[in-house]
Design a protein around this motif. Structure first.
Motif, PDB file in Angstrom:
ATOM      1  N   PRO A 205       0.810  -1.217   0.000  1.00 48.45           N
ATOM      2  CA  PRO A 205       0.000   0.000   0.000  1.00 48.45           C
ATOM      3  C   PRO A 205       0.845   1.270   0.000  1.00 48.45           C
ATOM      4  CG  PRO A 205       0.047  -0.949   2.190  1.00 48.45           C
ATOM      5  CD  PRO A 205       0.772  -1.909   1.305  1.00 48.45           C
ATOM      6  N   ARG A 206       0.169   2.388  -0.043  1.00 50.29           N
ATOM      7  CA  ARG A 206       0.828   3.664  -0.229  1.00 50.29           C
ATOM      8  C   ARG A 206       1.740   4.039   0.924  1.00 50.29           C
ATOM      9  NH1 ARG A 206      -4.145   7.786   0.229  1.00 50.29           N
ATOM     10  NH2 ARG A 206      -4.053   7.450  -1.997  1.00 50.29           N
ATOM     11  N   LYS A 207       2.632   4.953   0.582  1.00 52.29           N
ATOM     12  CA  LYS A 207       3.620   5.366   1.561  1.00 52.29           C
ATOM     13  C   LYS A 207       3.277   6.653   2.275  1.00 52.29           C
ATOM     14  CE  LYS A 207       7.566   3.596  -0.715  1.00 52.29           C
ATOM     15  NZ  LYS A 207       8.658   3.968  -1.540  1.00 52.29           N
ATOM     16  N   HIS A 208       2.167   7.277   1.905  1.00 52.74           N
ATOM     17  CA  HIS A 208       1.871   8.504   2.668  1.00 52.74           C
ATOM     18  C   HIS A 208       0.462   8.499   3.202  1.00 52.74           C
ATOM     19  CE1 HIS A 208       3.468   9.417  -1.417  1.00 52.74           C
ATOM     20  NE2 HIS A 208       2.264   9.031  -1.708  1.00 52.74           N
TER      21      HIS A 208
ATOM     22  N   ALA B 256      -2.231   5.667   5.981  1.00 56.12           N
ATOM     23  CA  ALA B 256      -1.941   4.234   5.876  1.00 56.12           C
ATOM     24  C   ALA B 256      -0.462   3.905   5.934  1.00 56.12           C
ATOM     25  CB  ALA B 256      -2.535   3.693   4.581  1.00 56.12           C
ATOM     26  N   ILE B 257       0.363   4.833   6.359  1.00 56.10           N
ATOM     27  CA  ILE B 257       1.807   4.634   6.293  1.00 56.10           C
ATOM     28  C   ILE B 257       2.289   3.485   7.181  1.00 56.10           C
ATOM     29  CG2 ILE B 257       2.556   6.253   8.101  1.00 56.10           C
ATOM     30  CD1 ILE B 257       4.599   7.273   5.942  1.00 56.10           C
TER      31      ILE B 257
ATOM     32  N   GLU C 198       7.134  12.146   2.122  1.00 51.77           N
ATOM     33  CA  GLU C 198       6.840  11.850   3.524  1.00 51.77           C
ATOM     34  C   GLU C 198       7.554  10.645   4.095  1.00 51.77           C
ATOM     35  OE1 GLU C 198       2.463  13.206   4.560  1.00 51.77           O
ATOM     36  OE2 GLU C 198       2.548  11.861   2.834  1.00 51.77           O
ATOM     37  N   SER C 199       7.939   9.693   3.242  1.00 50.90           N
ATOM     38  CA  SER C 199       8.484   8.460   3.812  1.00 50.90           C
ATOM     39  C   SER C 199       9.925   8.662   4.255  1.00 50.90           C
ATOM     40  CB  SER C 199       8.400   7.320   2.803  1.00 50.90           C
ATOM     41  OG  SER C 199       9.457   7.415   1.896  1.00 50.90           O
TER      42      SER C 199
ATOM     43  N   ALA D  64       3.515  11.821  -5.020  1.00 50.37           N
ATOM     44  CA  ALA D  64       2.868  12.408  -3.846  1.00 50.37           C
ATOM     45  C   ALA D  64       1.697  13.256  -4.307  1.00 50.37           C
ATOM     46  CB  ALA D  64       3.867  13.267  -3.093  1.00 50.37           C
ATOM     47  N   VAL D  65       0.608  13.189  -3.587  1.00 50.04           N
ATOM     48  CA  VAL D  65      -0.582  13.947  -3.977  1.00 50.04           C
ATOM     49  C   VAL D  65      -0.876  15.009  -2.952  1.00 50.04           C
ATOM     50  CG1 VAL D  65      -3.043  13.762  -4.456  1.00 50.04           C
ATOM     51  CG2 VAL D  65      -1.524  11.932  -5.130  1.00 50.04           C
TER      52      VAL D  65
ATOM     53  N   GLU E 220      -3.892   2.965  -6.126  1.00 52.39           N
ATOM     54  CA  GLU E 220      -3.367   2.439  -4.865  1.00 52.39           C
ATOM     55  C   GLU E 220      -4.431   1.657  -4.134  1.00 52.39           C
ATOM     56  OE1 GLU E 220       0.013   5.613  -4.043  1.00 52.39           O
ATOM     57  OE2 GLU E 220      -0.504   3.874  -2.866  1.00 52.39           O
ATOM     58  N   ILE E 221      -3.951   0.715  -3.319  1.00 56.62           N
ATOM     59  CA  ILE E 221      -4.888  -0.066  -2.496  1.00 56.62           C
ATOM     60  C   ILE E 221      -4.403   0.021  -1.055  1.00 56.62           C
ATOM     61  CG2 ILE E 221      -5.877  -2.351  -2.148  1.00 56.62           C
ATOM     62  CD1 ILE E 221      -4.553  -2.874  -5.017  1.00 56.62           C
ATOM     63  N   PHE E 222      -5.275   0.287  -0.142  1.00 58.44           N
ATOM     64  CA  PHE E 222      -4.850   0.343   1.254  1.00 58.44           C
ATOM     65  C   PHE E 222      -6.038   0.145   2.176  1.00 58.44           C
ATOM     66  CE2 PHE E 222      -6.383   4.707   1.940  1.00 58.44           C
ATOM     67  CZ  PHE E 222      -6.464   5.168   0.644  1.00 58.44           C
ATOM     68  N   LYS E 223      -5.738   0.163   3.496  1.00 60.54           N
ATOM     69  CA  LYS E 223      -6.808   0.044   4.482  1.00 60.54           C
ATOM     70  C   LYS E 223      -6.918   1.384   5.187  1.00 60.54           C
ATOM     71  CE  LYS E 223      -5.273  -4.510   6.117  1.00 60.54           C
ATOM     72  NZ  LYS E 223      -5.055  -5.285   4.997  1.00 60.54           N
TER      73      LYS E 223
ATOM     74  N   SER F 199      -7.788   3.917  -4.522  1.00 67.73           N
ATOM     75  CA  SER F 199      -7.783   5.330  -4.870  1.00 67.73           C
ATOM     76  C   SER F 199      -7.329   5.492  -6.294  1.00 67.73           C
ATOM     77  CB  SER F 199      -6.894   6.111  -3.917  1.00 67.73           C
ATOM     78  OG  SER F 199      -5.567   6.064  -4.345  1.00 67.73           O
TER      79      SER F 199
ATOM     80  N   ASP G 242     -10.720   8.470  -2.908  1.00 65.11           N
ATOM     81  CA  ASP G 242     -10.467   7.206  -2.225  1.00 65.11           C
ATOM     82  C   ASP G 242     -11.823   6.565  -2.034  1.00 65.11           C
ATOM     83  OD1 ASP G 242      -8.149   8.836   0.046  1.00 65.11           O
ATOM     84  OD2 ASP G 242      -7.876   8.112  -1.993  1.00 65.11           O
TER      85      ASP G 242
ATOM     86  N   LEU H  92      -8.092  -6.935  -5.216  1.00 67.42           N
ATOM     87  CA  LEU H  92      -7.796  -5.602  -5.720  1.00 67.42           C
ATOM     88  C   LEU H  92      -6.339  -5.553  -6.143  1.00 67.42           C
ATOM     89  CD1 LEU H  92      -9.552  -3.659  -2.840  1.00 67.42           C
ATOM     90  CD2 LEU H  92     -10.442  -4.034  -5.130  1.00 67.42           C
TER      91      LEU H  92
END
Lengths: 378, 483
Positions: A168-171, A174-175, B108-109, B122-123, B290-293, B303, B348, B359
């Motif tokens: 998943p995304r890095k920002h 959800a980081i 950010e990372s 980055a958005v 992107e896929i996330f929780k 998203s 999202d 997904l």
């Protein structure tokens, strides 16, 4: 492969006795055994017998059979060769002319008898029995979320494991999920390496990929090795090389094999030579397109004009061909060699061999340009 | 009898094929798109929208200053609080990367900060008088071009950031050693996504003392290349600026050396862009970026940018390529909840009734009646870029389409096209060379969800890459086989 007995004449009949020693020998055997040859090995046959009480019983009998080959099947996963053919020797359990499938696997000796031992077959035999040719190179192609663990042997590249996860995304919120997912991914890759890479045989372990994932994996591997006391990794630290590649997909392997840092480690392996030869071909195609050709008819014409400097062939051409076609390619190979040219026979199980196969399996770099080949209607 | 009727009624609504044979069966192609009728609520509120939404991709060679420029802009426009900015400055100085403090708004990372580069897109969002802008800050580094493709494919317009420093601009154009620098590659890719408006931000003018000559020299050098890519002069805006010194970003330049410049500021230039056309009249498609929780939206959140149609909470969607149905549970835009999103919005979307394992990045959410099956053999019309080596039958490439990327093989060279786009007959195609246009057949290793360009522009654009270089860009003319 161990050669126990040899008795043949060039371009004449002969017989050899061989014992495969490692998985790659199956591939050599696959290339040696052709339709019409005679193969003898010990095998198990289900025989129907009538017992004293009158009922039919099937019994499994160990026996030695010689068959005339009709079809050969190579099982990459199980590393076994299955050869189907008609029985040609007298045997108390099996009738003459009955069909049987012989299985050749590691440590099972067999004897192969051919009517014609041509130069290609003899070369293959030489490669198979070369004791120095057993070492391999292990490669981990890794990019974010995708990794392949491959073993590059003399003639065969096998993909031992593919690991794919969605990261998943890095920002944003959800980081935290990212850290967890990437650690899980690296752990899976590490487990695959531990399971499939035998450091006693492997010459080196290459970790390749774009960006920084390869460095991440390298760091992870060593920190886990110290934490968990993984002796295998700690002892073989010097064998691990980091190389940059443009992607983590399997075909990026050819970039890895031609990287300078890797070149000196694998210089004498067949895989490296093949990659180099194919690269030369593509370079010639972009610089001087009239000096690079591919396709059987084009190559034949170029050969008639004695224009071939380097000949590239896929071993597929020799395997599936009927006898006259095989003879034609063998003659082509011999004649190019005798006129001072180079011949490279690509293994279709290597990345570069696959690519050559797509191009019809035969290509050549010429000594001088042949412009009219373009316009000829072939 | 009653129960039998009820059961039959229920069954009528269920698409039995997708329930029983997930994924691999031979699906008939989707019905023609012009039979789609958008619902009232999708169009109605369209006119009530006060500000137009604009997706802006920020592209350019590595270290041109893309993230710093955007970070600075966001800070000036009040999107970053003073407290946050102080924190970035302090942390950046501590790690010895004081000059990167503005870039940290977007990077950010910890990985990105430690290395001083952007790795994924980055958005961020900000407002101009006319637009609500969604910024897609792309990585400039060679290795991360696939990520840049993923981000830039959503763009309506782009800002090309150029480093004016002596030597840096040239490196971006010619590249270091092998192949072209990312200035050229990014520009070509961005144009291939259909972007027609470009703002060229010539950054780091402070390092060349705001020299007008340098600015003009860069302009002269870049102009023919942009024209060659297909950008019209009217679609390009040239803006000299300095992100570090805050010159010409939002306010007219104050530095004495820059008085020769009478044109618009960056913000004014962005505001003067044309709003994009919204495809509300086409069936819903959302390519998954992107896929996330998330806490607010659940275990399965995707998203991306809605390329066509619209959805609201409760709408049924189809997840391709797996073919599973799901319901929209919640929608968020830039952290704020909303009830619906339309074409052109970046959102999202939280889904219900689907296993997150179905997904995939590169998949597409679509309207249940207009599914988008995965294609396994494509016919594409491509233009080979000047850096491309020869392409032959059997060449292995990586095909990129919206967010999807797959290794693929070129299976057939169909025909060569001349300048006008007509096929040259009877020309035996042995291989394709740089700068040629041709029609070829490509077979990806696994199916990709995409559309023919004529049916759906945003999902029909592809690029072919290999060995760290972009070889060709093009469009899908025909889908020959479905998975």
């Amino acid at each position: 492969m161990k050669l126990r007995h040899r008795d043949y004449i060039l371009n004449g009949p002969g017989v050899v006795k061989l014992t495969p020693e490692n998985p790659e020998d199956m591939w050599y055997a696959y290339n040696l055994i052709a339709v019409g040859d005679r193969l003898a090995a010990s095998t198990i046959r289900k025989v129907q017998r009538e017992t004293s009480s009158g009922t039919r019983e099937a019994e499994r009998v160990h026996t030695r059979l010689e068959i005339e080959v009709e079809a050969v099947d190579y099982d990459n996963v199980a590393n076994v060769l299955r050869i189907r053919g008609k029985n040609v020797t007298e045997n108390e359990h099996v009738k003459l002319g009955a069909y049987h499938t012989l299985e050749i696997d590691q440590q099972r000796p067999f004897s192969l008898s051919k009517d014609i031992w041509d130069s290609i077959a003899i070369d293959t035999l030489k490669w198979a029995c070369d004791p120095a040719a057993t070492s391999e190179v292990a490669a981990v192609m890794i990019q974010e979320g995708l990794a392949y663990v491959c073993l590059v042997g003399q003639s065969v590249t096998t993909t031992k494991m593919k690991i794919e996860t969605s990261i998943p995304r890095k920002h944003g919120p959800a980081i935290a999920g990212y850290e967890k997912a990437i650690n899980k991914f690296l752990e899976n890759v590490l487990q695959a390496v531990l399971r499939h890479v035998d450091f006693s045989i492997v010459r080196c372990l290459i970790i390749a990929g774009p960006g920084f994932t390869k460095d991440q994996f390298h760091n992870y591997m060593f920190s886990e090795a110290t934490k968990r006391e993984l002796r295998v990794i700690i002892e073989n630290k010097s064998k691990i090389v980091l190389v940059h590649a443009s992607s983590g997909y399997k075909h990026a392997l050819k970039e890895v094999l031609s990287a300078p840092s890797v070149m000196n480690l694998i210089m004498d392996t067949k895989a490296a030579k093949e990659v180099k030869a194919l690269k030369e071909f593509f370079d010639m195609l972009s610089n001087d397109p009239l000096r690079a050709i591919y396709g059987p008819k084009e190559v034949e014409i170029a050969h008639d004009r004695l224009a071939i400097q380097t000949l590239l062939l896929s071993d597929e051409l020799f395997r599936n061909a009927d006898i006259p076609t095989r003879r034609k390619y063998v003659d082509l190979t011999d004649s190019v060699k005798s006129s001072g040219g180079d011949v490279h026979i690509f293994s279709s199980m290597h990345v570069s061999g696959e690519q050559l196969g797509q191009l019809s399996g035969i290509a050549a770099i010429l000594r001088f340009p042949l412009p009219d080949l373009e316009d000829m209607d072939l | 009898m009653e129960m039998l009727n009820q059961a039959t009624e229920k069954l009528k609504g269920v698409d039995i094929k997708t329930e029983t044979e997930k994924g691999k069966h031979r699906r008939e192609p989707c019905p023609p798109l012009d039979t789609y009728e958008p619902e009232e609520w999708m169009l109605e509120t369209f006119k009530q929208e006060s500000k137009q939404l604009l997706h802006l991709a920020i592209v350019g060679h590595v270290d041109a200053g893309k993230s710093t420029l955007m970070g600075r802009l966001l800070h000036i426009l009040g999107q970053v609080s003073k407290k946050e900015m102080h924190k970035y400055e302090r942390e950046a100085k501590q790690s010895g990367k004081g000059s990167f403090s503005y870039a940290w708004v977007l990077d950010e990372s910890s990985e990105e900060r430690a290395r001083g580069i952007t790795m994924t897109v980055a958005v961020a969002q900000f407002e101009t008088p006319k637009f609500h802008i969604v910024v897609l800050d792309s990585p400039g580094h060679k290795d991360f071009v696939p990520n840049m493709i993923s981000g830039a494919s959503q763009a309506d317009a782009a800002v090309l950031v150029i480093d004016a420093c002596t030597g840096a601009f040239e490196a971006g154009m010619e590249g270091e050693g092998q192949g072209v620098g990312q200035t050229k590659e990014h520009t070509q890719l961005v144009r291939s996504f259909g972007v027609e408006q470009l703002v060229v931000a010539v950054n780091k003018m402070d390092a060349v003392e705001y020299s007008e000559d340098r600015f003009n020299a860069i302009k002269t050098s870049l102009r023919p290349f942009l024209k060659h890519c297909g950008f019209k002069e009217s679609g390009i805006r040239w803006i000299p600026l300095s992100a570090m010194e805050n010159e010409n970003l939002v306010t007219q330049p104050v530095n004495g050396q820059m008085l020769w410049y009478r044109g618009p500021t960056l913000l004014q230039a962005l505001d003067s862009l044309e709003p994009p056309v919204r495809n509300v009249a086409k069936p819903f498609r959302l390519p998954i970026a992107e896929i996330f929780k998330s806490r607010t939206l659940g275990q399965a959140v995707v998203s991306g940018k809605v390329e066509g149609g619209a959805v609201k909470i409760g709408s049924k969607v189809l997840v391709m390529p797996s073919g599973v149905s799901a319901t929209v549970k919640g929608i968020e835009q830039n952290g704020k909840t909303c009830t619906f999103v339309r074409a052109g919005d970046n959102a999202d979307v939280g889904l219900q009734g689907v296993d997150p394992a179905c997904l995939l990045q590169g998949g597409v959410l679509c309207h249940p009646d207009y599914p988008l099956p995965a294609a396994s053999l494509l016919e594409v019309k491509v233009l080979l870029l000047e850096t491309s080596g020869p392409l032959l039958r059997g060449s292995q490439v990586i095909i990129h389409c919206h967010h999807a990327k797959e290794p693929a093989k070129i299976t057939k060279l169909v025909s060569l096209l001349d300048q006008k786009g007509q096929a040259i007959p009877n020309k035996k195609l042995r291989c394709l060379l740089a700068n040629q246009r041709a029609v070829i057949e490509v077979k990806p290793e696994r199916g990709i969800c995409l559309e023919e360009y004529s049916r759906y522009k945003a999902l029909g654009r592809i690029s072919l890459r290999d060995a760290g270089k972009t070889l060709a860009v093009g469009i899908v003319t025909r889908i020959i086989e479905y998975e």
